[in-house]
Design a protein around this motif. Structure first.
Motif, PDB file in Angstrom:
ATOM      1  N   ASN A  75      14.145 -15.607  26.762  1.00 16.32           N
ATOM      2  CA  ASN A  75      13.903 -14.167  26.877  1.00 16.32           C
ATOM      3  C   ASN A  75      14.671 -13.387  25.816  1.00 16.32           C
ATOM      4  O   ASN A  75      14.167 -12.415  25.246  1.00 16.32           O
ATOM      5  N   ALA A  76      15.908 -13.818  25.543  1.00 16.36           N
ATOM      6  CA  ALA A  76      16.727 -13.142  24.533  1.00 16.36           C
ATOM      7  C   ALA A  76      16.105 -13.286  23.147  1.00 16.36           C
ATOM      8  O   ALA A  76      16.050 -12.323  22.372  1.00 16.36           O
ATOM      9  N   LEU A  77      15.614 -14.481  22.836  1.00 19.20           N
ATOM     10  CA  LEU A  77      14.995 -14.710  21.528  1.00 19.20           C
ATOM     11  C   LEU A  77      13.728 -13.875  21.375  1.00 19.20           C
ATOM     12  O   LEU A  77      13.469 -13.306  20.307  1.00 19.20           O
ATOM     13  N   MET A  78      12.951 -13.778  22.450  1.00 18.62           N
ATOM     14  CA  MET A  78      11.714 -12.984  22.375  1.00 18.62           C
ATOM     15  C   MET A  78      12.026 -11.488  22.307  1.00 18.62           C
ATOM     16  O   MET A  78      11.310 -10.721  21.664  1.00 18.62           O
ATOM     17  N   ALA A  79      13.148 -11.078  22.936  1.00 16.94           N
ATOM     18  CA  ALA A  79      13.562  -9.676  22.847  1.00 16.94           C
ATOM     19  C   ALA A  79      13.977  -9.323  21.427  1.00 16.94           C
ATOM     20  O   ALA A  79      13.897  -8.169  21.004  1.00 16.94           O
ATOM     21  N   LEU A  80      14.405 -10.332  20.677  1.00 19.69           N
ATOM     22  CA  LEU A  80      14.811 -10.122  19.284  1.00 19.69           C
ATOM     23  C   LEU A  80      13.628 -10.131  18.327  1.00 19.69           C
ATOM     24  O   LEU A  80      13.788  -9.882  17.138  1.00 19.69           O
ATOM     25  N   GLY A  81      12.437 -10.426  18.846  1.00 20.82           N
ATOM     26  CA  GLY A  81      11.256 -10.350  18.001  1.00 20.82           C
ATOM     27  C   GLY A  81      10.561 -11.674  17.721  1.00 20.82           C
ATOM     28  O   GLY A  81       9.499 -11.703  17.095  1.00 20.82           O
ATOM     29  N   TYR A  82      11.136 -12.788  18.171  1.00 22.53           N
ATOM     30  CA  TYR A  82      10.479 -14.084  17.980  1.00 22.53           C
ATOM     31  C   TYR A  82       9.387 -14.251  19.035  1.00 22.53           C
ATOM     32  O   TYR A  82       9.516 -13.738  20.155  1.00 22.53           O
ATOM     33  N   ASN A  83       8.314 -14.951  18.694  1.00 26.43           N
ATOM     34  CA  ASN A  83       7.282 -15.181  19.694  1.00 26.43           C
ATOM     35  C   ASN A  83       7.654 -16.387  20.560  1.00 26.43           C
ATOM     36  O   ASN A  83       8.625 -17.098  20.276  1.00 26.43           O
ATOM     37  N   GLU A  84       6.878 -16.602  21.610  1.00 21.69           N
ATOM     38  CA  GLU A  84       7.215 -17.659  22.578  1.00 21.69           C
ATOM     39  C   GLU A  84       7.211 -19.045  21.923  1.00 21.69           C
ATOM     40  O   GLU A  84       8.081 -19.881  22.205  1.00 21.69           O
ATOM     41  N   LYS A  85       6.254 -19.272  21.029  1.00 23.43           N
ATOM     42  CA  LYS A  85       6.165 -20.573  20.359  1.00 23.43           C
ATOM     43  C   LYS A  85       7.416 -20.844  19.539  1.00 23.43           C
ATOM     44  O   LYS A  85       7.981 -21.943  19.584  1.00 23.43           O
ATOM     45  N   GLU A  86       7.869 -19.829  18.788  1.00 22.25           N
ATOM     46  CA  GLU A  86       9.080 -19.991  17.968  1.00 22.25           C
ATOM     47  C   GLU A  86      10.300 -20.208  18.848  1.00 22.25           C
ATOM     48  O   GLU A  86      11.157 -21.051  18.553  1.00 22.25           O
TER      49      GLU A  86
ATOM     50  N   VAL B 281      14.987 -11.657   5.053  1.00 18.87           N
ATOM     51  CA  VAL B 281      13.609 -11.739   5.570  1.00 18.87           C
ATOM     52  C   VAL B 281      13.475 -12.782   6.681  1.00 18.87           C
ATOM     53  O   VAL B 281      12.446 -12.823   7.364  1.00 18.87           O
ATOM     54  N   LYS B 282      14.495 -13.603   6.888  1.00 21.87           N
ATOM     55  CA  LYS B 282      14.458 -14.576   7.980  1.00 21.87           C
ATOM     56  C   LYS B 282      14.637 -13.899   9.341  1.00 21.87           C
ATOM     57  O   LYS B 282      14.369 -14.491  10.377  1.00 21.87           O
ATOM     58  N   VAL B 283      15.094 -12.646   9.310  1.00 19.29           N
ATOM     59  CA  VAL B 283      15.271 -11.890  10.554  1.00 19.29           C
ATOM     60  C   VAL B 283      13.905 -11.379  11.027  1.00 19.29           C
ATOM     61  O   VAL B 283      13.145 -10.827  10.235  1.00 19.29           O
ATOM     62  N   PRO B 284      13.562 -11.559  12.310  1.00 22.64           N
ATOM     63  CA  PRO B 284      12.271 -11.088  12.821  1.00 22.64           C
ATOM     64  C   PRO B 284      12.104  -9.592  12.588  1.00 22.64           C
ATOM     65  O   PRO B 284      13.028  -8.815  12.811  1.00 22.64           O
ATOM     66  N   GLY B 285      10.919  -9.195  12.146  1.00 20.55           N
ATOM     67  CA  GLY B 285      10.646  -7.786  11.934  1.00 20.55           C
ATOM     68  C   GLY B 285      10.998  -7.275  10.546  1.00 20.55           C
ATOM     69  O   GLY B 285      10.720  -6.126  10.212  1.00 20.55           O
ATOM     70  N   ILE B 286      11.613  -8.133   9.738  1.00 22.84           N
ATOM     71  CA  ILE B 286      11.984  -7.748   8.379  1.00 22.84           C
ATOM     72  C   ILE B 286      11.078  -8.455   7.381  1.00 22.84           C
ATOM     73  O   ILE B 286      11.135  -9.671   7.224  1.00 22.84           O
ATOM     74  N   GLY B 287      10.220  -7.682   6.726  1.00 21.02           N
ATOM     75  CA  GLY B 287       9.359  -8.244   5.688  1.00 21.02           C
ATOM     76  C   GLY B 287      10.029  -8.142   4.335  1.00 21.02           C
ATOM     77  O   GLY B 287      11.132  -7.595   4.207  1.00 21.02           O
ATOM     78  N   LYS B 288       9.358  -8.648   3.320  1.00 19.58           N
ATOM     79  CA  LYS B 288       9.940  -8.656   1.976  1.00 19.58           C
ATOM     80  C   LYS B 288      10.243  -7.249   1.465  1.00 19.58           C
ATOM     81  O   LYS B 288      11.328  -6.984   0.934  1.00 19.58           O
ATOM     82  N   LYS B 289       9.290  -6.319   1.650  1.00 18.08           N
ATOM     83  CA  LYS B 289       9.490  -4.955   1.153  1.00 18.08           C
ATOM     84  C   LYS B 289      10.635  -4.255   1.874  1.00 18.08           C
ATOM     85  O   LYS B 289      11.434  -3.543   1.259  1.00 18.08           O
ATOM     86  N   THR B 290      10.722  -4.473   3.185  1.00 15.07           N
ATOM     87  CA  THR B 290      11.809  -3.865   3.956  1.00 15.07           C
ATOM     88  C   THR B 290      13.151  -4.430   3.536  1.00 15.07           C
ATOM     89  O   THR B 290      14.139  -3.696   3.403  1.00 15.07           O
ATOM     90  N   ALA B 291      13.195  -5.745   3.298  1.00 21.72           N
ATOM     91  CA  ALA B 291      14.432  -6.389   2.857  1.00 21.72           C
ATOM     92  C   ALA B 291      14.867  -5.846   1.498  1.00 21.72           C
ATOM     93  O   ALA B 291      16.059  -5.591   1.263  1.00 21.72           O
ATOM     94  N   GLU B 292      13.902  -5.663   0.610  1.00 23.66           N
ATOM     95  CA  GLU B 292      14.226  -5.131  -0.720  1.00 23.66           C
ATOM     96  C   GLU B 292      14.747  -3.699  -0.618  1.00 23.66           C
ATOM     97  O   GLU B 292      15.699  -3.327  -1.305  1.00 23.66           O
TER      98      GLU B 292
END
Length: 199
Positions: free
Chosen positions: A160-171, A111-122
């Motif tokens: 740019n690479a981090l944001m392309a992976l799903g992280y927001n600009e602040k992160e 779930v630490k991966v961007p875009g992966i919630g708890k239900k998806t991880a399970e």
């Protein structure tokens, strides 16, 4: 099916690269684990590829190892996991780490991966439990991410690479704020992902 490309690296715009193969330029999306291993521009590289044909176009995904490609192919079979999310998973977790997380049912790591919630991880753990280990070729190869340093102006490419992976600009900004000014793109992305994985 295009299963392998051998050519010259023309451009690097993570997570996409442009590969010259016999005068034809192929746009290939790669996970960060593969991006770390790419040679310098103008240098030759061999990638194991997966071609996805969709209504909106044909898309090529490239991997440094057959293990990565096998894991990618298993990931996109999971309900709710698209190619972009599968690349993000492989960018945040090595193939070995993913296999271990699935085997031990450690959804917290996934779930630490961007875009992966708890239900998806399970669901991912459940659906891959008996498939991932069998699908991975046992070549004994282990990947170690090493990359040379690069100019300081590569900082924007890291963001740019981090944001392309799903992280927001602040992160992305938080994860890169402590990077040394001379950190190269590949090393910077790897280190930033480590910081984000601890959050």
């Amino acid at each position: 099916m295009i299963g392998r490309l051998s050519g010259t690296v023309l451009e690097k715009n993570p997570p996409q690269i442009l590969l010259d193969v016999g005068g034809i330029g192929y746009e290939v999306d790669v996970p960060m684990s593969t991006f770390y291993h790419l040679p310098a521009l103008g240098e030759p590289v061999v990638l194991h590829t997966h071609l996805a044909v969709r209504e909106d176009g044909h898309f090529l995904y490239g991997f440094f190892s057959v293990e990565e490609r096998a894991a990618f192919r298993q990931l996109i079979k999971v309900s709710g996991i698209g190619a972009r999310t599968a690349l993000a998973v492989l960018s945040g977790l090595s193939v070995n780490d993913l296999a271990q997380a699935v085997a031990l049912q450690e959804t917290a790591r996934i779930v630490k991966v961007p875009g992966i919630g708890k239900k998806t991880a399970e669901r991912l753990v459940l659906e891959l439990k008996d498939k991932l280990g069998k699908a991975l070729p046992h070549t004994g190869a282990t990947l170690t991410a090493t990359a040379p340093g690069a100019p300081a102006d590569d900082r924007s490419d890291i963001l740019n690479a981090l944001m392309a992976l799903g992280y927001n600009e602040k992160e992305a900004l938080r994860a890169t704020k402590d990077l040394p000014p001379d950190t190269g793109v590949s090393v910077g992305i790897r280190e930033a992902l480590k910081v984000l994985a601890k959050v």
